[in-house]
Design a protein around this motif. Structure first.
Motif, PDB file in Angstrom:
ATOM      1  N   LYS A 194       0.818  -1.214   0.000  1.00  0.00           N
ATOM      2  CA  LYS A 194       0.000   0.000   0.000  1.00  0.00           C
ATOM      3  C   LYS A 194       0.853   1.267   0.000  1.00  0.00           C
ATOM      4  CE  LYS A 194      -4.199  -1.837   2.104  1.00  0.00           C
ATOM      5  NZ  LYS A 194      -5.086  -1.796   3.283  1.00  0.00           N
ATOM      6  N   LYS A 195       1.914   1.270   0.784  1.00  0.00           N
ATOM      7  CA  LYS A 195       2.792   2.446   0.854  1.00  0.00           C
ATOM      8  C   LYS A 195       3.486   2.678  -0.479  1.00  0.00           C
ATOM      9  CE  LYS A 195       5.530   5.494   3.089  1.00  0.00           C
ATOM     10  NZ  LYS A 195       5.508   6.696   2.290  1.00  0.00           N
ATOM     11  N   LEU A 196       4.067   1.634  -1.040  1.00  0.00           N
ATOM     12  CA  LEU A 196       4.776   1.758  -2.306  1.00  0.00           C
ATOM     13  C   LEU A 196       3.816   2.149  -3.433  1.00  0.00           C
ATOM     14  CD1 LEU A 196       7.693   1.485  -3.221  1.00  0.00           C
ATOM     15  CD2 LEU A 196       7.279  -0.921  -3.677  1.00  0.00           C
ATOM     16  N   ALA A 197       2.647   1.499  -3.496  1.00  0.00           N
ATOM     17  CA  ALA A 197       1.657   1.805  -4.532  1.00  0.00           C
ATOM     18  C   ALA A 197       1.202   3.261  -4.436  1.00  0.00           C
ATOM     19  CB  ALA A 197       0.463   0.860  -4.419  1.00  0.00           C
ATOM     20  N   SER A 198       0.891   3.701  -3.248  1.00  0.00           N
ATOM     21  CA  SER A 198       0.430   5.070  -3.047  1.00  0.00           C
ATOM     22  C   SER A 198       1.499   6.082  -3.448  1.00  0.00           C
ATOM     23  CB  SER A 198       0.040   5.254  -1.578  1.00  0.00           C
ATOM     24  OG  SER A 198      -0.358   6.577  -1.329  1.00  0.00           O
ATOM     25  N   ASP A 199       2.731   5.843  -3.040  1.00  0.00           N
ATOM     26  CA  ASP A 199       3.822   6.769  -3.365  1.00  0.00           C
ATOM     27  C   ASP A 199       4.108   6.792  -4.868  1.00  0.00           C
ATOM     28  OD1 ASP A 199       3.994   7.410  -0.699  1.00  0.00           O
ATOM     29  OD2 ASP A 199       5.816   6.229  -0.323  1.00  0.00           O
ATOM     30  N   ILE A 200       4.003   5.651  -5.513  1.00  0.00           N
ATOM     31  CA  ILE A 200       4.219   5.586  -6.969  1.00  0.00           C
ATOM     32  C   ILE A 200       3.188   6.437  -7.700  1.00  0.00           C
ATOM     33  CG2 ILE A 200       3.995   4.023  -8.963  1.00  0.00           C
ATOM     34  CD1 ILE A 200       5.424   1.880  -7.199  1.00  0.00           C
ATOM     35  N   VAL A 201       1.916   6.314  -7.308  1.00  0.00           N
ATOM     36  CA  VAL A 201       0.850   7.089  -7.962  1.00  0.00           C
ATOM     37  C   VAL A 201       0.972   8.577  -7.610  1.00  0.00           C
ATOM     38  CG1 VAL A 201      -1.652   7.414  -8.135  1.00  0.00           C
ATOM     39  CG2 VAL A 201      -0.691   5.105  -8.146  1.00  0.00           C
ATOM     40  N   LYS A 202       1.259   8.901  -6.339  1.00  0.00           N
ATOM     41  CA  LYS A 202       1.412  10.305  -5.928  1.00  0.00           C
ATOM     42  C   LYS A 202       2.527  11.004  -6.694  1.00  0.00           C
ATOM     43  CE  LYS A 202      -0.203   9.888  -1.195  1.00  0.00           C
ATOM     44  NZ  LYS A 202       0.231   9.713   0.208  1.00  0.00           N
ATOM     45  N   ASN A 203       3.587  10.269  -6.987  1.00  0.00           N
ATOM     46  CA  ASN A 203       4.735  10.838  -7.693  1.00  0.00           C
ATOM     47  C   ASN A 203       4.594  10.794  -9.216  1.00  0.00           C
ATOM     48  OD1 ASN A 203       6.889  11.703  -5.708  1.00  0.00           O
ATOM     49  ND2 ASN A 203       6.337   9.701  -4.898  1.00  0.00           N
ATOM     50  N   SER A 205      -1.754   7.844 -20.073  1.00  0.00           N
ATOM     51  CA  SER A 205      -0.890   8.913 -20.582  1.00  0.00           C
ATOM     52  C   SER A 205      -1.217  10.258 -19.942  1.00  0.00           C
ATOM     53  CB  SER A 205      -1.025   9.005 -22.100  1.00  0.00           C
ATOM     54  OG  SER A 205      -0.248  10.065 -22.597  1.00  0.00           O
ATOM     55  N   LYS A 206      -2.490  10.600 -19.907  1.00  0.00           N
ATOM     56  CA  LYS A 206      -2.901  11.879 -19.322  1.00  0.00           C
ATOM     57  C   LYS A 206      -2.537  11.953 -17.843  1.00  0.00           C
ATOM     58  CE  LYS A 206      -6.783  12.791 -22.393  1.00  0.00           C
ATOM     59  NZ  LYS A 206      -8.233  12.743 -22.540  1.00  0.00           N
ATOM     60  N   THR A 207      -2.690  10.849 -17.130  1.00  0.00           N
ATOM     61  CA  THR A 207      -2.425  10.832 -15.696  1.00  0.00           C
ATOM     62  C   THR A 207      -0.933  10.927 -15.399  1.00  0.00           C
ATOM     63  OG1 THR A 207      -4.416   9.511 -15.344  1.00  0.00           O
ATOM     64  CG2 THR A 207      -2.797   9.522 -13.571  1.00  0.00           C
ATOM     65  N   VAL A 208      -0.140  10.169 -16.122  1.00  0.00           N
ATOM     66  CA  VAL A 208       1.299  10.122 -15.850  1.00  0.00           C
ATOM     67  C   VAL A 208       2.036  11.316 -16.462  1.00  0.00           C
ATOM     68  CG1 VAL A 208       3.418   8.769 -16.203  1.00  0.00           C
ATOM     69  CG2 VAL A 208       1.289   7.607 -15.605  1.00  0.00           C
TER      70      VAL A 208
END
Length: 159
Positions: free
Chosen positions: A64-73, A147-150
């Motif tokens: 959860k921590k890694l997934a959340s940080d990946i999306v936040k960044n 694409s739009k999100t990243v």
């Protein structure tokens, strides 16, 4: 004399009405796609522009921590956490079997190196698994969303 042509015409009208249920949904889907593309809502996808990356993790907290940080960044648009994966591997000359979770990460191919570095810096394993494969085809609106999100743009705007 007129009965046979009327019978044949009736039969063809019957077939047309019956087959409408079969071909009309396909025709309407095709037309919706054409209109969406014409209005610029869905852009043509370039094969390989997006990628899936896979990362194994030891537990749900790390996942959860890694997934959340990946999306936040903005390293990925979405991370699925897949539970109950059994990994069998060789490490330091020993065969090991561990229960893990798997992160399935949807990102842009241009972000895979940055994603890999982020995982290496934030993962508890000495050697973190980060493997990726380019996406050849998929649902165009979904790939456009990645694409739009990243990247903050559509795939075709880059070209």
């Amino acid at each position: 004399m007129y009965k046979r042509p009327i019978l044949i015409a009736s039969f063809f009208v019957f077939l047309l009405v019956i087959s409408t249920d079969l071909y009309m949904p396909v025709l309407f889907a095709f037309l919706r796609r054409i209109v969406a593309m014409a209005e610029g809502q869905v852009r043509p996808y370039t094969s390989g522009a997006a990628s899936m990356a896979f990362v194994s993790v030891p537990n749900i907290e790390v996942a959860k921590k890694l997934a959340s940080d990946i999306v936040k960044n903005k390293l990925a648009a979405c991370v699925n956490i897949i539970p109950q994966v059994t990994s069998v591997y060789e490490w330091e000359g020993k065969i090991n079997e561990d229960s893990e979770l798997l992160l399935m990460i949807k990102t842009m191919t241009s972000k895979v190196e940055e994603l890999s570095e982020f995982v290496r810096k934030n993962h508890p394993y000495e050697v973190a698994e980060v493997i990726s494969a380019q996406i050849d085809k998929g649902n165009p609106p979904y790939l456009d969303w990645i694409s739009k999100t990243v990247l903050g743009e559509t795939v075709s705007e880059k070209d």
